[in-house]
Design a protein around this motif. Structure first.
Motif, PDB file in Angstrom:
ATOM      1  N   UNK A  16      -0.451  -2.468  28.311  1.00 21.30           N
ATOM      2  CA  UNK A  16       0.393  -2.842  27.174  1.00 21.30           C
ATOM      3  C   UNK A  16       0.364  -1.761  26.105  1.00 21.30           C
ATOM      4  N   UNK A  17       0.862  -0.590  26.437  1.00 23.47           N
ATOM      5  CA  UNK A  17       0.930   0.487  25.449  1.00 23.47           C
ATOM      6  C   UNK A  17       2.122   0.257  24.524  1.00 23.47           C
ATOM      7  N   UNK A  18       1.875   0.298  23.215  1.00 22.24           N
ATOM      8  CA  UNK A  18       2.942   0.173  22.222  1.00 22.24           C
ATOM      9  C   UNK A  18       2.993   1.472  21.423  1.00 22.24           C
ATOM     10  N   UNK A  19       4.081   2.240  21.511  1.00 24.06           N
ATOM     11  CA  UNK A  19       4.187   3.467  20.723  1.00 24.06           C
ATOM     12  C   UNK A  19       4.024   3.175  19.230  1.00 24.06           C
ATOM     13  N   UNK A  20       3.415   4.084  18.512  1.00 20.71           N
ATOM     14  CA  UNK A  20       3.154   3.892  17.085  1.00 20.71           C
ATOM     15  C   UNK A  20       4.448   3.550  16.342  1.00 20.71           C
ATOM     16  N   UNK A  21       4.428   2.438  15.595  1.00 27.64           N
ATOM     17  CA  UNK A  21       5.575   2.034  14.806  1.00 27.64           C
ATOM     18  C   UNK A  21       6.624   1.255  15.572  1.00 27.64           C
ATOM     19  N   UNK A  22       6.396   1.033  16.873  1.00 28.59           N
ATOM     20  CA  UNK A  22       7.357   0.282  17.704  1.00 28.59           C
ATOM     21  C   UNK A  22       6.813  -1.111  17.992  1.00 28.59           C
ATOM     22  N   UNK A  23       7.627  -1.974  18.623  1.00 34.60           N
ATOM     23  CA  UNK A  23       7.167  -3.329  18.980  1.00 34.60           C
ATOM     24  C   UNK A  23       7.031  -3.539  20.484  1.00 34.60           C
ATOM     25  N   UNK A  24       7.809  -2.762  21.297  1.00 34.83           N
ATOM     26  CA  UNK A  24       7.871  -3.028  22.733  1.00 34.83           C
ATOM     27  C   UNK A  24       6.648  -2.456  23.452  1.00 34.83           C
ATOM     28  N   UNK A  25       6.007  -3.323  24.261  1.00 35.62           N
ATOM     29  CA  UNK A  25       4.838  -2.898  25.038  1.00 35.62           C
ATOM     30  C   UNK A  25       5.266  -2.569  26.464  1.00 35.62           C
ATOM     31  N   UNK A  26       4.717  -1.477  26.987  1.00 35.98           N
ATOM     32  CA  UNK A  26       4.948  -1.083  28.375  1.00 35.98           C
ATOM     33  C   UNK A  26       3.654  -0.522  28.945  1.00 35.98           C
ATOM     34  N   UNK A 100       5.590  11.475  17.708  1.00 32.84           N
ATOM     35  CA  UNK A 100       7.028  11.412  17.989  1.00 32.84           C
ATOM     36  C   UNK A 100       7.285  10.417  19.110  1.00 32.84           C
ATOM     37  N   UNK A 101       8.159   9.472  18.822  1.00 32.42           N
ATOM     38  CA  UNK A 101       8.563   8.482  19.823  1.00 32.42           C
ATOM     39  C   UNK A 101       9.930   7.935  19.448  1.00 32.42           C
ATOM     40  N   UNK A 102      10.340   6.855  20.058  1.00 30.91           N
ATOM     41  CA  UNK A 102      11.654   6.308  19.780  1.00 30.91           C
ATOM     42  C   UNK A 102      11.779   5.608  18.448  1.00 30.91           C
ATOM     43  N   UNK A 103      10.676   5.502  17.693  1.00 27.72           N
ATOM     44  CA  UNK A 103      10.696   4.774  16.425  1.00 27.72           C
ATOM     45  C   UNK A 103      10.351   5.645  15.222  1.00 27.72           C
ATOM     46  N   UNK A 104       9.846   6.828  15.441  1.00 25.00           N
ATOM     47  CA  UNK A 104       9.569   7.761  14.338  1.00 25.00           C
ATOM     48  C   UNK A 104       9.687   9.194  14.844  1.00 25.00           C
ATOM     49  N   UNK A 105      10.096  10.073  13.932  1.00 28.02           N
ATOM     50  CA  UNK A 105      10.356  11.463  14.304  1.00 28.02           C
ATOM     51  C   UNK A 105      11.224  11.532  15.563  1.00 28.02           C
ATOM     52  N   UNK A 106      12.303  10.760  15.505  1.00 24.41           N
ATOM     53  CA  UNK A 106      13.152  10.621  16.688  1.00 24.41           C
ATOM     54  C   UNK A 106      13.789  11.943  17.117  1.00 24.41           C
ATOM     55  N   UNK A 107      14.182  12.781  16.154  1.00 18.72           N
ATOM     56  CA  UNK A 107      14.758  14.077  16.514  1.00 18.72           C
ATOM     57  C   UNK A 107      13.744  14.941  17.256  1.00 18.72           C
ATOM     58  N   UNK A 108      12.516  14.914  16.802  1.00 16.72           N
ATOM     59  CA  UNK A 108      11.465  15.679  17.455  1.00 16.72           C
ATOM     60  C   UNK A 108      11.201  15.120  18.856  1.00 16.72           C
ATOM     61  N   UNK A 109      11.217  13.817  18.986  1.00 18.73           N
ATOM     62  CA  UNK A 109      11.015  13.173  20.286  1.00 18.73           C
ATOM     63  C   UNK A 109      12.107  13.606  21.265  1.00 18.73           C
ATOM     64  N   UNK A 110      13.334  13.608  20.780  1.00 18.92           N
ATOM     65  CA  UNK A 110      14.457  14.072  21.598  1.00 18.92           C
ATOM     66  C   UNK A 110      14.258  15.536  22.011  1.00 18.92           C
ATOM     67  N   UNK A 111      13.879  16.385  21.072  1.00 19.62           N
ATOM     68  CA  UNK A 111      13.731  17.809  21.343  1.00 19.62           C
ATOM     69  C   UNK A 111      12.594  18.087  22.328  1.00 19.62           C
ATOM     70  N   UNK A 112      11.505  17.341  22.198  1.00 16.97           N
ATOM     71  CA  UNK A 112      10.367  17.537  23.099  1.00 16.97           C
ATOM     72  C   UNK A 112      10.673  17.087  24.527  1.00 16.97           C
TER      73      UNK A 112
END
Length: 373
Positions: A16-26, A100-112
């Motif tokens: 149940x990993x939840x990216x920092x600042x997100x709600x969805x666990x995977x 960087x993930x889908x909930x914060x620093x989204x531009x950086x997440x996209x670029x990485x």
């Protein structure tokens, strides 16, 4: 939560990993920057999960492989590395530590996720999607002598069946003396039916006494078990100097008998210049993605990723080294002439023409704007 450590990095996995600042666990596997394929697959097996990494034991899971796109045998059904990454921890060029993930620093997440290894910061760790363990069906045909007539008929067989095999979920690697295909979605009976043309080709090699000819129909309880059986014998040698060039070949080149004949002629011409030519069925042909990564969109329509190399000895002259770069580029030119501008940046010609489009497609301008921030 399970934990492990290695001298080059760290890893952890949990359901149940939840990216920092997100709600969805995977389910996620946290991978330190120093972890390589071989140890990651062993860790995945020990924890009853599957991760989709690269094809070589020494490839880093969180490094340039991932940040440049990340392809492998499981890519067709499970996606590129950038499709599966859930989060990065990174030091950006301004010296700041960022998540960087889908909930914060989204531009950086996209670029990485496709912008290139080391281009947007120093990645400390990534978290990638952990899938359930899969059973892997394998069809491998091996022989030891290069015979031009066999090579041409073999490549023709591959081109005639490549789209159907991609649709059936196969991923694989091909040289002029072997083909290894693996499938995580078919049963053994389905696998043998799907690959009947290739199996028959191998049986003919054996019957005709082709040196070293073997037909292997195998089932493995996990991807790691398959990897450990085949990857080390085919691993790239670290420290070997080489020049590489590549091309992504789309479905259109397989659509008709005439287009396949044209492609076969181009491949054989490239092979004549660079006998190291390799056909990699490692594209996300059955995995459309969600449009949120920065790799070229051409990956989604690709059937084969074709690579060629030129190599030299450690004491070779500068002139010979330049010659090998030219050789690799001239070999891939035969395939460039009949395909759109698309190449995998991690395995591309250093002089790739129109590289902005070839590497990133329509994503280049957005990546450039993020780089300038």
């Amino acid at each position: 939560m399970k934990a492990g450590a290695a001298h080059r990095g760290h890893w952890r996995c949990g359901p149940s990993f939840i990216p920092d600042g997100c709600d969805k666990a995977q389910p996620g596997l946290i991978v330190g920057a120093g972890i390589q394929d071989a140890e990651a697959y062993d860790f995945a097996d020990a924890n009853n999960i599957t991760i989709a990494g690269g094809n070589d034991p020494g490839v880093g899971i969180s490094g340039g492989w991932l940040q440049g796109g990340g392809h492998g045998i499981l890519t067709n059904t499970m996606g590129l590395g950038v499709d599966r990454v859930l989060q990065f921890r990174v030091i950006t060029p301004d010296g700041k530590y960022r998540v960087a993930n889908g909930c914060q620093n989204e531009d950086l997440f996209y670029a990485l996720r496709g912008g290139g290894g080391g281009t947007f910061g120093v990645v400390l760790e990534s978290t990638t999607l952990a899938s359930p363990r899969v059973t892997v069906q394998v069809v491998a045909i091996l022989w030891t002598s290069t015979i031009t007539d066999i090579t041409k008929s073999f490549f023709a067989l591959l081109l005639d069946n490549a789209v159907q095999w991609a649709n059936d979920g196969w991923g694989g690697s091909v040289t002029d003396t072997n083909v290894i295909y693996a499938n995580p979605v078919l049963t053994q009976a389905q696998s043998n039916a799907s690959m009947a043309p290739l199996i028959q080709f191998g049986e003919k090699l054996v019957a005709n006494g082709v040196p070293g000819a073997q037909v292997l129909l195998l089932e493995f309880p996990s991807y790691g078990a398959f990897f450990n059986t085949f990857a080390f014998a085919n691993a790239a040698q670290s420290g070997t100097p080489l020049a590489i060039a590549s091309r992504l070949v789309p479905r259109d080149n397989f659509a008709t008998e005439s287009s396949r004949a044209e492609l076969l002629a181009a491949i054989m011409n490239a092979y004549a210049v660079s006998p190291s030519l390799r056909l990699l069925a490692t594209a996300p042909s059955s995995f459309p993605g969600d449009g949120s990564t920065s790799v070229t969109e051409a990956w989604r329509d690709t059937i084969f990723h074709v690579t060629v190399v030129g190599s030299w000895g450690w004491n070779s002259t500068l002139s010979l080294r330049k010659q090998q770069y030219s050789l690799a580029s001239s070999a891939i030119d035969f395939i460039r002439e009949i395909t759109p501008d698309a190449a995998y940046q991690n395995e591309a010609d250093v002089h790739e023409p129109n590289h902005e489009v070839s590497f990133w497609g329509t994503n280049y301008q957005r990546l450039l704007s993020i780089k300038r921030k």
